[in-house]
Design a protein around this motif. Sequence first.
Motif, PDB file in Angstrom:
ATOM      1  N   THR A  94       2.907   3.224 -23.512  1.00 31.82           N
ATOM      2  CA  THR A  94       3.228   2.863 -22.119  1.00 31.82           C
ATOM      3  C   THR A  94       1.967   3.160 -21.320  1.00 31.82           C
ATOM      4  N   ALA A  95       1.214   2.112 -21.087  1.00 31.89           N
ATOM      5  CA  ALA A  95      -0.122   2.301 -20.518  1.00 31.89           C
ATOM      6  C   ALA A  95      -0.113   2.932 -19.129  1.00 31.89           C
ATOM      7  N   SER A  96       1.022   2.937 -18.430  1.00 35.93           N
ATOM      8  CA  SER A  96       1.053   3.540 -17.096  1.00 35.93           C
ATOM      9  C   SER A  96       1.354   5.039 -17.158  1.00 35.93           C
ATOM     10  N   SER A 138      -4.231  -4.906 -15.210  1.00 37.16           N
ATOM     11  CA  SER A 138      -3.238  -5.984 -15.228  1.00 37.16           C
ATOM     12  C   SER A 138      -3.630  -6.964 -16.332  1.00 37.16           C
ATOM     13  N   LYS A 139      -2.666  -7.757 -16.758  1.00 31.82           N
ATOM     14  CA  LYS A 139      -2.906  -8.647 -17.902  1.00 31.82           C
ATOM     15  C   LYS A 139      -4.112  -9.554 -17.666  1.00 31.82           C
ATOM     16  N   LEU A 169      -5.917  11.178 -18.716  1.00 31.85           N
ATOM     17  CA  LEU A 169      -4.472  11.358 -18.542  1.00 31.85           C
ATOM     18  C   LEU A 169      -4.063  10.370 -17.458  1.00 31.85           C
ATOM     19  N   ILE A 170      -3.237   9.396 -17.828  1.00 26.78           N
ATOM     20  CA  ILE A 170      -2.869   8.316 -16.919  1.00 26.78           C
ATOM     21  C   ILE A 170      -1.413   8.493 -16.514  1.00 26.78           C
ATOM     22  N   ASP A 171      -1.142   8.443 -15.205  1.00 28.01           N
ATOM     23  CA  ASP A 171       0.232   8.705 -14.766  1.00 28.01           C
ATOM     24  C   ASP A 171       0.544   7.929 -13.483  1.00 28.01           C
ATOM     25  N   HIS A 172       0.659   6.624 -13.619  1.00 22.02           N
ATOM     26  CA  HIS A 172       1.079   5.702 -12.550  1.00 22.02           C
ATOM     27  C   HIS A 172       0.091   5.561 -11.405  1.00 22.02           C
ATOM     28  N   THR A 205      -0.970  -3.122  -7.782  1.00 16.68           N
ATOM     29  CA  THR A 205       0.211  -3.876  -7.366  1.00 16.68           C
ATOM     30  C   THR A 205       0.764  -4.675  -8.545  1.00 16.68           C
ATOM     31  N   LEU A 206      -0.092  -4.965  -9.520  1.00 19.19           N
ATOM     32  CA  LEU A 206       0.332  -5.723 -10.705  1.00 19.19           C
ATOM     33  C   LEU A 206       0.454  -4.804 -11.927  1.00 19.19           C
ATOM     34  N   ALA A 207      -0.517  -3.948 -12.095  1.00 21.76           N
ATOM     35  CA  ALA A 207      -0.557  -3.085 -13.290  1.00 21.76           C
ATOM     36  C   ALA A 207       0.337  -1.874 -13.111  1.00 21.76           C
ATOM     37  N   ILE A 208       1.627  -2.143 -12.949  1.00 20.84           N
ATOM     38  CA  ILE A 208       2.567  -1.038 -12.763  1.00 20.84           C
ATOM     39  C   ILE A 208       3.642  -1.080 -13.856  1.00 20.84           C
ATOM     40  N   GLY A 209       4.132   0.108 -14.162  1.00 27.41           N
ATOM     41  CA  GLY A 209       5.201   0.217 -15.152  1.00 27.41           C
ATOM     42  C   GLY A 209       4.820  -0.477 -16.463  1.00 27.41           C
ATOM     43  N   GLY A 210       5.699  -1.329 -16.922  1.00 26.29           N
ATOM     44  CA  GLY A 210       5.496  -2.022 -18.193  1.00 26.29           C
ATOM     45  C   GLY A 210       4.404  -3.079 -18.147  1.00 26.29           C
ATOM     46  N   GLU A 211       3.913  -3.421 -16.956  1.00 32.38           N
ATOM     47  CA  GLU A 211       2.881  -4.459 -16.828  1.00 32.38           C
ATOM     48  C   GLU A 211       1.467  -3.894 -16.886  1.00 32.38           C
ATOM     49  N   ALA A 212       1.352  -2.591 -17.112  1.00 32.32           N
ATOM     50  CA  ALA A 212       0.014  -2.000 -17.187  1.00 32.32           C
ATOM     51  C   ALA A 212      -0.503  -2.106 -18.617  1.00 32.32           C
ATOM     52  N   HIS A 213      -1.821  -2.278 -18.730  1.00 26.35           N
ATOM     53  CA  HIS A 213      -2.477  -2.376 -20.034  1.00 26.35           C
ATOM     54  C   HIS A 213      -3.600  -1.366 -20.123  1.00 26.35           C
ATOM     55  N   LEU A 214      -4.011  -1.091 -21.371  1.00 24.42           N
ATOM     56  CA  LEU A 214      -5.068  -0.110 -21.617  1.00 24.42           C
ATOM     57  C   LEU A 214      -6.082  -0.720 -22.586  1.00 24.42           C
TER      58      LEU A 214
END
Lengths: 575, 177
Positions: free
Chosen positions: A403-405, A456-457, A516-519, A540-549
């Motif tokens: 979970t990248a966020s 973001s994607k 350490l990434i936390d939202h 605004t886009l790279a949040i929750g499940g839409e974040a990538h690493l």
Amino acid sequence: MATSSHCLLWFFFSLFFGHGFVPLEASHQVYIHLQNRSPSSLKTHQPYRTGYHFQPPSHWMNGMCWPMIYKGLYHFFYQYNPFGAVWGNIVWAHSTSTDLVNWTPHKYAISPSQPADINGCWSGSATILPNGKPVILYTGIDPQNKQVQNMAVPKNLSDPFLLEWTKLPQNPLMEPTTMNSINASSFRDPTTAWQGTDGRWRVIIGSKINRKGLVILYRSKDFVRWTKAKHPLHSGKKTGMWECPDFFPVATNSSMGVDTSSMGKNLKYVLKVSLDDTKHDYYTIGSYNHEKDIYVPDKGSVDNDSGLRYDYGKFYASKTFFDSAKNRRILWGWINESSSVEHDIEKGWSGVQAIPRNVWLDKSRKQLLQWPIAEIEKQRINPGHLSSRELKGGSKVEVSGVTASQADVEISFKISDFEKAEVFEENWTNPQLLCSQKGASVKGGLGPFGLMVLASKGMEEYTAVFFRIFKRQTKYVVLMCSDQSRSSLDDDNDKTTYGAFLDVDPVHEKLSLRSLIDHSIVESFGGGGKVCITARVYPTLAIGGEAHLYAFNKGTESVGVTTLSAWSMKKAKIN
Amino acid sequence: MKTSISLPIFIFLLYTLLLSFTHCSVLAQKNTPFVDKICKQTPYHALCLKTLLSDPRSAGADVRGLAIIMVDVIKRNTVSILSRINELLKKGGTDRHKRGALLACIDKYNAVLNGDVPEAMEALEKGDYKFAEQGATDASLEARLCEENFETSPITNMNKLVHHVSLVAASIVRMLL
């Protein structure tokens, strides 16, 4: 002020007798969209709240100067505004934990109740007395809005949660007077006290005289009656107010922590101050003369804002404590928002804490090292490892399966070919400026390479934490940056880039990075804790499940990735 | 009032009124060099000078006192602009985009009125000046963001005023850090 009230008196006298009535302006008007949030009405869409970094459920939190351990339980007291998402109406909120990761909130420990703190209960520190009893010294704001120092003790020592605290009727114990000439608006944040060879207690309090920052020293035999020393423990020209000072010994031959009152060989001392002017926490390492009660930074120390910082991003009002349960010194730091106040009020909260860090002296004795406490690794799940590989110039590889966020990622680089490293220019003295000018999108010879987090994607948004290597005569300079300039499409936020030079020899050592990434927080550690950079971002886009690493390399030269491990982080019970 | 006794009383009262004004302005003028010195260090010297000298409190004020006056000015101008935005919204006839921008400005200026101003005031009263700097700086940000929301802003001058006085306030507070 007396002359202006004199003026006003004349004015109103004449008006009154002329017209008999002075109309008052309406003091309160209701506007549409006026927000007045209570905790229960906290906005449901909260993409920025943390999963495993400490923060209260709502409202404002700022620097907390007094962590401590008592009967095996960790206590965390912090400055809190019960009424809003900006600083004000400050009380002491209180949480406890068995592992420094999961927290139980309690009722407020201290709020205004006696003249010595009737206008505010500000920061302070806990001291554990030799008999194991904790006492707290803290700054109160008195009825004249003067800053004074007070003491509180637990009401019931057999309560491990220490829910209730009793304030001394003698408060304030230390205050500005005409005799001592202490500036009543610049006298705050007493430290953890320490005992000298003569058995007397010492404590220092942040202050200033004009632009000279200093820490005022007080001594006491009984912890109640304090006498101001003639000289400060230390001072600094043109640095402005010194807030939240912290003074503690570190071992020279071990990474274990030592008690604040420790004395003897194999110790050096650290003095850290929070600079009101620049909002940076900087420290020096030096010697402490016990007899004269003077601290002297080591030769070559940079004793001002250009000196060593715990963290080269957002990190303020930090404080350490000696964890006697595990013999380590732990550092806490307050990370404020990089969003506008309107956004803070809208989301209903402001302020998070960094993950507690172990802190110890580097072998070189020239700087401190920090590393997130081991307990945070218990939150790691779903490990993902990428096999070692070459990361060609202009490439990136996605780290999927986490979970990248809400993640923890560690990556190590090995450079074999330094030919393409650009030449370091001698006028590049400001690493933060250099990182701003050479952001993640600026191609280099050797670098930028590192991580793109909260991406973001379509890569419209990303936060990049990376290295650049420059050639400087026969050696190489490593620059570490945290680039927030493309972190969000929302331009209302502060997207300043941060940076620092990392003291690592890339020819002989590998280059490691942990984030350490936390939202809405990215806490990065370079070189095993030699440089730490913390940033706040609001994608605004790279949040929750839409974040990538991603791991990336936008340099010309390829770099070797020797290890890359990433984990999703379990949600902690942060409050 | 009966004309037979009112005229002398009226003249007397007018005289007293004039006296209080000149008395006050003489006192304010005494402090002008100091206020000028402070204002020279702000980004809007003339605005700073004019604003402070027109407030009788500047007469005996130190740096902190001047900062308090400027925060009051931020508040007054914020109340004015909120009132104006309200008027514009009530008037109607604005396109959807403009209406949205006006509503967004309300949120921003409410944050200034309910967040930044009280924070700055308490910080100045109690001596933790960086929070006053933070409040004043944010107020200038909110004003700028409000203005940037519009294609053609109906409140440019008012936004500019809040923006400028906020930056003046922030730079005066910086002298206290």
